[in-house]
Design an enzyme around this catalytic site. Structure first.
Site, PDB file in Angstrom:
ATOM      1  N   GLU A  78       0.828  -1.217   0.000  1.00  0.00           N
ATOM      2  CA  GLU A  78       0.000   0.000   0.000  1.00  0.00           C
ATOM      3  C   GLU A  78       0.859   1.262   0.000  1.00  0.00           C
ATOM      4  O   GLU A  78       1.750   1.404   0.846  1.00  0.00           O
ATOM      5  CB  GLU A  78      -0.908  -0.024   1.251  1.00  0.00           C
ATOM      6  N   LYS A 255      -7.004  -0.801  11.735  1.00  0.00           N
ATOM      7  CA  LYS A 255      -6.403  -1.287  10.482  1.00  0.00           C
ATOM      8  C   LYS A 255      -5.228  -0.377  10.113  1.00  0.00           C
ATOM      9  O   LYS A 255      -4.187  -0.842   9.649  1.00  0.00           O
ATOM     10  CB  LYS A 255      -7.458  -1.310   9.370  1.00  0.00           C
ATOM     11  N   ASP A 271       4.718 -14.158  11.953  1.00  0.00           N
ATOM     12  CA  ASP A 271       3.398 -14.706  11.648  1.00  0.00           C
ATOM     13  C   ASP A 271       2.391 -13.574  11.843  1.00  0.00           C
ATOM     14  O   ASP A 271       1.925 -13.309  12.958  1.00  0.00           O
ATOM     15  CB  ASP A 271       3.101 -15.882  12.593  1.00  0.00           C
ATOM     16  N   HIS A 369      -2.648  10.608  -0.477  1.00  0.00           N
ATOM     17  CA  HIS A 369      -2.786   9.222  -0.919  1.00  0.00           C
ATOM     18  C   HIS A 369      -2.992   9.164  -2.432  1.00  0.00           C
ATOM     19  O   HIS A 369      -2.457   8.298  -3.110  1.00  0.00           O
ATOM     20  CB  HIS A 369      -3.978   8.605  -0.204  1.00  0.00           C
TER      21      HIS A 369
HETATM   22  P1  NAD Z   1      10.528 -22.850  15.905  1.00  0.00           P
HETATM   23  O1  NAD Z   1       9.674 -24.041  15.875  1.00  0.00           O
HETATM   24  O2  NAD Z   1      11.554 -22.727  14.829  1.00  0.00           O
HETATM   25  O3  NAD Z   1      11.156 -22.826  17.367  1.00  0.00           O
HETATM   26  C1  NAD Z   1      12.080 -21.926  17.839  1.00  0.00           C
HETATM   27  C2  NAD Z   1      13.089 -22.727  18.607  1.00  0.00           C
HETATM   28  O4  NAD Z   1      14.314 -21.991  18.639  1.00  0.00           O
HETATM   29  C3  NAD Z   1      12.763 -22.931  20.084  1.00  0.00           C
HETATM   30  O5  NAD Z   1      11.959 -24.058  20.289  1.00  0.00           O
HETATM   31  C4  NAD Z   1      14.138 -23.106  20.714  1.00  0.00           C
HETATM   32  O6  NAD Z   1      14.451 -24.460  20.805  1.00  0.00           O
HETATM   33  C5  NAD Z   1      15.081 -22.455  19.720  1.00  0.00           C
HETATM   34  N1  NAD Z   1      15.806 -21.276  20.256  1.00  0.00           N
HETATM   35  C6  NAD Z   1      17.112 -20.976  20.035  1.00  0.00           C
HETATM   36  N2  NAD Z   1      17.450 -19.831  20.637  1.00  0.00           N
HETATM   37  C7  NAD Z   1      16.359 -19.378  21.246  1.00  0.00           C
HETATM   38  C8  NAD Z   1      16.079 -18.201  22.012  1.00  0.00           C
HETATM   39  N3  NAD Z   1      16.996 -17.260  22.260  1.00  0.00           N
HETATM   40  N4  NAD Z   1      14.817 -18.028  22.473  1.00  0.00           N
HETATM   41  C9  NAD Z   1      13.864 -18.945  22.202  1.00  0.00           C
HETATM   42  N5  NAD Z   1      14.067 -20.067  21.485  1.00  0.00           N
HETATM   43  C10 NAD Z   1      15.313 -20.284  21.004  1.00  0.00           C
HETATM   44  O7  NAD Z   1       9.691 -21.519  15.865  1.00  0.00           O
HETATM   45  P2  NAD Z   1       8.450 -21.117  16.735  1.00  0.00           P
HETATM   46  O8  NAD Z   1       8.720 -19.734  17.217  1.00  0.00           O
HETATM   47  O9  NAD Z   1       8.085 -22.144  17.745  1.00  0.00           O
HETATM   48  O10 NAD Z   1       7.270 -21.134  15.695  1.00  0.00           O
HETATM   49  C11 NAD Z   1       7.026 -20.089  14.797  1.00  0.00           C
HETATM   50  C12 NAD Z   1       6.323 -20.643  13.577  1.00  0.00           C
HETATM   51  O11 NAD Z   1       5.252 -21.508  13.937  1.00  0.00           O
HETATM   52  C13 NAD Z   1       5.745 -19.553  12.756  1.00  0.00           C
HETATM   53  O12 NAD Z   1       6.152 -19.713  11.424  1.00  0.00           O
HETATM   54  C14 NAD Z   1       4.233 -19.787  12.864  1.00  0.00           C
HETATM   55  O13 NAD Z   1       3.572 -19.387  11.687  1.00  0.00           O
HETATM   56  C15 NAD Z   1       4.120 -21.240  13.114  1.00  0.00           C
HETATM   57  N6  NAD Z   1       2.927 -21.744  13.829  1.00  0.00           N
HETATM   58  C16 NAD Z   1       1.967 -20.923  14.294  1.00  0.00           C
HETATM   59  C17 NAD Z   1       0.858 -21.439  14.957  1.00  0.00           C
HETATM   60  C18 NAD Z   1      -0.165 -20.490  15.493  1.00  0.00           C
HETATM   61  O14 NAD Z   1       0.048 -19.304  15.444  1.00  0.00           O
HETATM   62  N7  NAD Z   1      -1.295 -20.932  16.033  1.00  0.00           N
HETATM   63  C19 NAD Z   1       0.753 -22.801  15.167  1.00  0.00           C
HETATM   64  C20 NAD Z   1       1.777 -23.624  14.689  1.00  0.00           C
HETATM   65  C21 NAD Z   1       2.866 -23.094  14.024  1.00  0.00           C
END
Ligand code: NAD
Length: 412
Positions: A78, A255, A271, A369
């Protein structure tokens, strides 16, 4: 840094960014290539992939958040949004910029228990808290080593048409990650134990995106003269009161805030659906959908803006470590923690809201705009890059911005 960034050409802008963020030549090249990922990577990310889809990446300038200077990468289609954020940040800077805080990064996992017959089930879960938390923490050695991980347990009963259900909520300090996956893993990992303790059946075991333990809040002062004088300050407050008391206005107002938040979040691969869902729920936390910002005057007549919302963001995990452009954008932002990232993103939301309601409460938004909109129309009509500005200006001057008029001008 980054003065008159908008007047520079792409090379000069990139030179400045490279210098500011100390980017390597490989990182510069990632910015120069369009989009960041190729088909092979896309094919690993989603199902049935057929290609990739690029959006503009721009830089919002002038951001001072908690006394630190930021150049904020924003990904958005946008027009006006990046200019509006930069302009607002420039005014906020006069009074020290944005003061933001984000005190905790706890995600919330929920386990739904049905067929509960034991009236002491809730009490039993709570009295086994330590055992449940210990089991949850065996599911992430990374978080445990960092002193983070599952920290608290709570329980509530909900009454549904199918009867009472017990909802067990696990609060997990997810550190610098969004933490969705670790939350889901922990919920699934403890569900058998919780079933045993309650005698019920665990059905859903999933993260709640209503991340009320990841609240970011803050404020900025906008100099009344820069805002346009006392009258405009008063009008902005009236505009806020309209939004805060009418949900049809509030949705559009919020928004506008999300224009800034989502664009900044997109650039680092967050996300954004999770952010938006939580933001809207938080706006309705009083039972009525209201503004996520608040606007008032200080004793000097300057405009004071405040923002508060849940922001579940990460600097590790998800696509942040995978998408090359997201990685470079995180480097440009120079954020050392998820909490710092949340502070910057929320500041962009407040800045965006300021610019939107300032325009609405003064000359209206169409003036600024439409100029940008006219450029898009000119491009869509087939204008060459050299023709675009002249055709856009002519259409704005005539007050007639349409694809047909643009086509006539391209042909003339
Ligand atoms: P991820 O699964 O890659 O996990 C991150 C991992 O990084 C942690 O589990 C940890 O082991 C590691 N890590 C290393 N250094 C760290 C630090 N300093 N702090 C914290 N963790 C550290 O990522 P995530 O954040 O669990 O998941 C994000 C993704 O999951 C997004 O892409 C999202 O779209 C998706 N997701 C979203 C939903 C929802 O929103 N309902 C559900 C499922 C999946």
């Amino acid at each position: 840094m980054a003065t008159k960034f908008f007047e520079k050409n792409r090379k000069e802008r990139l030179d400045e960014i490279v210098k500011f963020a100390k980017l390597t030549s490989e990182e510069r090249q990632i910015l120069e290539e369009n989009g960041g990922i190729g088909f092979d990577q896309a094919d690993k990310m989603v199902e049935n992939a057929i290609g990739t889809f690029s959006f503009p990446l721009g830089i919002a300038t002038n951001f001072f958040v908690n006394d630190k200077e930021y150049l904020v990468p924003m990904v958005i289609e946008e027009p006006s949004v990046i200019a509006a954020a930069s302009k607002a940040a420039k005014i906020a800077k006069i009074n020290g910029g944005f003061r933001m805080k984000n005190e905790e990064s706890y995600s919330i996992g929920q386990i739904q228990l049905v067929n509960i017959r034991d009236k002491d089930a809730m009490q039993n879960v709570l009295s086994h808290s330590k055992e449940i938390l210990d089991l949850a923490n065996t599911k992430s050695s990374t978080l445990s080593k960092m002193g983070k991980g599952a920290k608290e347990l709570s329980c509530k009963q909900i009454i549904t048409p199918s009867g009472a259900m017990l909802i067990v909520e696990l609060l997990i300090d997810v550190g610098d990650a969004m933490g969705a996956n670790v939350t889901n893993t922990m919920c699934e990992g403890i569900s058998s134990l919780v079933e045993k303790i309650t005698g019920g059946k665990a059905l859903l075991r999933i993260l709640s995106n209503y991340s009320t333990r990841r609240i970011v809040s803050g404020s900025a002062i906008f100099d009344k003269d820069e805002v346009g004088g006392e009258q405009i300050v008063d009008n902005i407050i009236l505009a806020f009161e309209f939004a805060d008391n009418d949900q049809y206005r509030a949705v559009t107002h919020n928004k506008g805030i999300l224009n800034g938040i989502i664009a900044a979040a997109n650039s680092t691969g967050q996300d954004t659906r999770a952010i938006e869902a939580a933001a809207h729920a938080y706006a309705a936390k009083s039972g009525k959908y209201r503004s996520l910002t608040q606007w008032s005057k200080d004793k000097n007549g300057n405009l004071v803006g405040k923002i508060e919302l849940p922001l579940s963001v990460g600097i590790v995990g998800g696509i942040i470590n995978v998408h090359p452009t997201a990685k470079v954008c995180a480097k440009i932002l120079k954020v050392a923690s998820a909490s710092e990232l949340a502070c910057v993103i929320a500041a962009v939301g407040l800045a965006q809201n300021f610019s939107a309601i300032r325009a609405l409460a003064s000359e209206g938004i169409q003036k600024g705009h439409m100029k940008l909109h006219a450029r898009n129309i000119a491009a869509a009509a087939g204008a060459t890059p050299e023709q675009i500005d002249a055709i856009a200006s002519k259409m704005v001057q005539e007050g007639k911005i349409s694809i047909n008029r643009a086509r006539e001008l391209v042909g003339s």
